[in-house]
Structures are given as C-alpha cells and as structure tokens.
Design an enzyme around this catalytic site. Sequence first.
Site, PDB file in Angstrom:
ATOM      1  N   LYS A  13       0.820  -1.213   0.000  1.00 32.87           N
ATOM      2  CA  LYS A  13       0.000   0.000   0.000  1.00 32.87           C
ATOM      3  C   LYS A  13       0.856   1.266   0.000  1.00 32.87           C
ATOM      4  O   LYS A  13       0.546   2.234  -0.690  1.00 32.87           O
ATOM      5  CB  LYS A  13      -0.917  -0.026   1.229  1.00 32.87           C
ATOM      6  N   ARG A  88     -11.167   3.872   9.707  1.00 33.14           N
ATOM      7  CA  ARG A  88     -10.929   2.495  10.123  1.00 33.14           C
ATOM      8  C   ARG A  88     -12.211   1.797  10.571  1.00 33.14           C
ATOM      9  O   ARG A  88     -12.241   0.578  10.661  1.00 33.14           O
ATOM     10  CB  ARG A  88      -9.910   2.456  11.276  1.00 33.14           C
ATOM     11  N   ARG A 123      10.962 -11.027   6.211  1.00 32.45           N
ATOM     12  CA  ARG A 123      11.810  -9.829   6.321  1.00 32.45           C
ATOM     13  C   ARG A 123      12.849  -9.993   7.418  1.00 32.45           C
ATOM     14  O   ARG A 123      12.568 -10.539   8.484  1.00 32.45           O
ATOM     15  CB  ARG A 123      10.942  -8.592   6.609  1.00 32.45           C
ATOM     16  N   ARG A 156      12.147  -8.670  13.211  1.00 30.23           N
ATOM     17  CA  ARG A 156      11.396  -7.833  14.141  1.00 30.23           C
ATOM     18  C   ARG A 156      10.194  -8.601  14.683  1.00 30.23           C
ATOM     19  O   ARG A 156       9.614  -9.444  13.996  1.00 30.23           O
ATOM     20  CB  ARG A 156      10.904  -6.558  13.437  1.00 30.23           C
ATOM     21  N   ARG A 167      -2.281  -9.223  13.434  1.00 29.11           N
ATOM     22  CA  ARG A 167      -2.471  -7.932  12.767  1.00 29.11           C
ATOM     23  C   ARG A 167      -3.484  -8.052  11.626  1.00 29.11           C
ATOM     24  O   ARG A 167      -4.326  -7.166  11.425  1.00 29.11           O
ATOM     25  CB  ARG A 167      -1.140  -7.410  12.216  1.00 29.11           C
TER      26      ARG A 167
END
Length: 217
Positions: A13, A88, A123, A156, A167
């Site tokens: 995004k 949201r 990642r 992370r 999430r």
Amino acid sequence: MRLILLGPPGAGKGTQANFIRKRFGIPQISTGDMLRAAAKAGTPLGKAAKQVIDAGQLVSDDIIIGLVRERLKQPDCKSGYLFDGFPRTIPQAEAMRNSGVDLDFVLEIEVGTEEIIRRLSGRRVHPASGRNYHLVFSPPKAPGKDDVTGEPLIQRDDDREETVRKRLEVYWHQTQPLVEYYSKWAAQGDGRAPRYRKISGIGAVEDIRKRILAALV
C-alpha cells in the site's frame, strides 16, 4: 482525485500510495501526520488531541473528523487527496459522510493471508543501519548476515508469523464492514457515494500500478 486506499499490512500500500500521490498531484493524508501537525501548530483541535494523547487515551472520532476538515481546507488539497489508514471504522466512515467530505473512489488492494505472511515473515533487518532483506525476494549474500558488516540480521517482533496473523485478523475485522458499507452506499444510487474498486496486489509493482490507473476511471 479524492480517494480512500485500503489494504492489509504487507500489501504494498505504501509503494502504491506514493505512486498515486505523484501521479495525481495530491497529498497523502494520515491521521498520525494530522495529529502531530495540529499538536505542533497549537490549533484548538490540536491542543485537545494532545491532551487526550498525553493522557494515554484514544482520540475521539469527533476530534479526528475536525482535523480532517481542517486539513482538507489547505491549498494542497485543491486537486484532491488520498486517505491512508482512515477511516478504520463504520462510525468514522459515517462521520466523514455526514461532514460532507467528498470522495470519488474507495480502492482496495487485495492480497491473501498466506501471501502477506510470506512477505512479512521473511523480512530481516540489520539493526544498526536499518538495512532490510527478505529471505525470498532479496536475501543477504550470506544467510543471516548483513552484506556490509557481516553482523547478524534479526526478525522484528512485528514480522513474526503469529504477530502478522493477529495484525491481519484486526485488519479484516475492521475493513470488511467498511467494504460492505461503501459498496451498499454506491448501490443505493446516491450521487455522492464513492465508487468502490478492488484490484489484485499480486505481481510486479508496475503491473499493479496499471491496474490502479485502470480502476480509477
């Protein structure tokens, strides 16, 4: 061009928002940026928001919508604006609608859960420099080591699979009602209703850009 951009974390995004912003010459508006700017400027709404934040509480929808209306009066919004991460919730969407905030499109970048997990959980980062790698898309020359220093890379906490799944659950829980809200509004034949568009976020960045341009007509 006035639009809301929806998409789960890891959907690309940010990259596409930057492209849309430059392509149409419009600002990207996020509530976080607005809150910081208003607090720094010391506007009445900014002071009210700062008091709430300093108290460790959530800023009310009324304050957020007030900040949005203030922000949209600025000269750089004359040609349009891109909302990223807002609204949201349904009450926020309703408040925008009732406040006369005009929208042309609601654009959703769709990427499936497993693909998001593959993107984010792969990642790795070098903490000292912030250099980023990906186990699949851009791996380091030596496994687990930074290309420049040879120091260990870390994953992370936000990128761990269990965290990513949580999430995504929050995102789907919040976003699906929004998608239904804007789709139903458009179906009612209201001329003010934004057009809802959904594109696939899978593939090369340039291909996704082409899909976006084709959708925003």
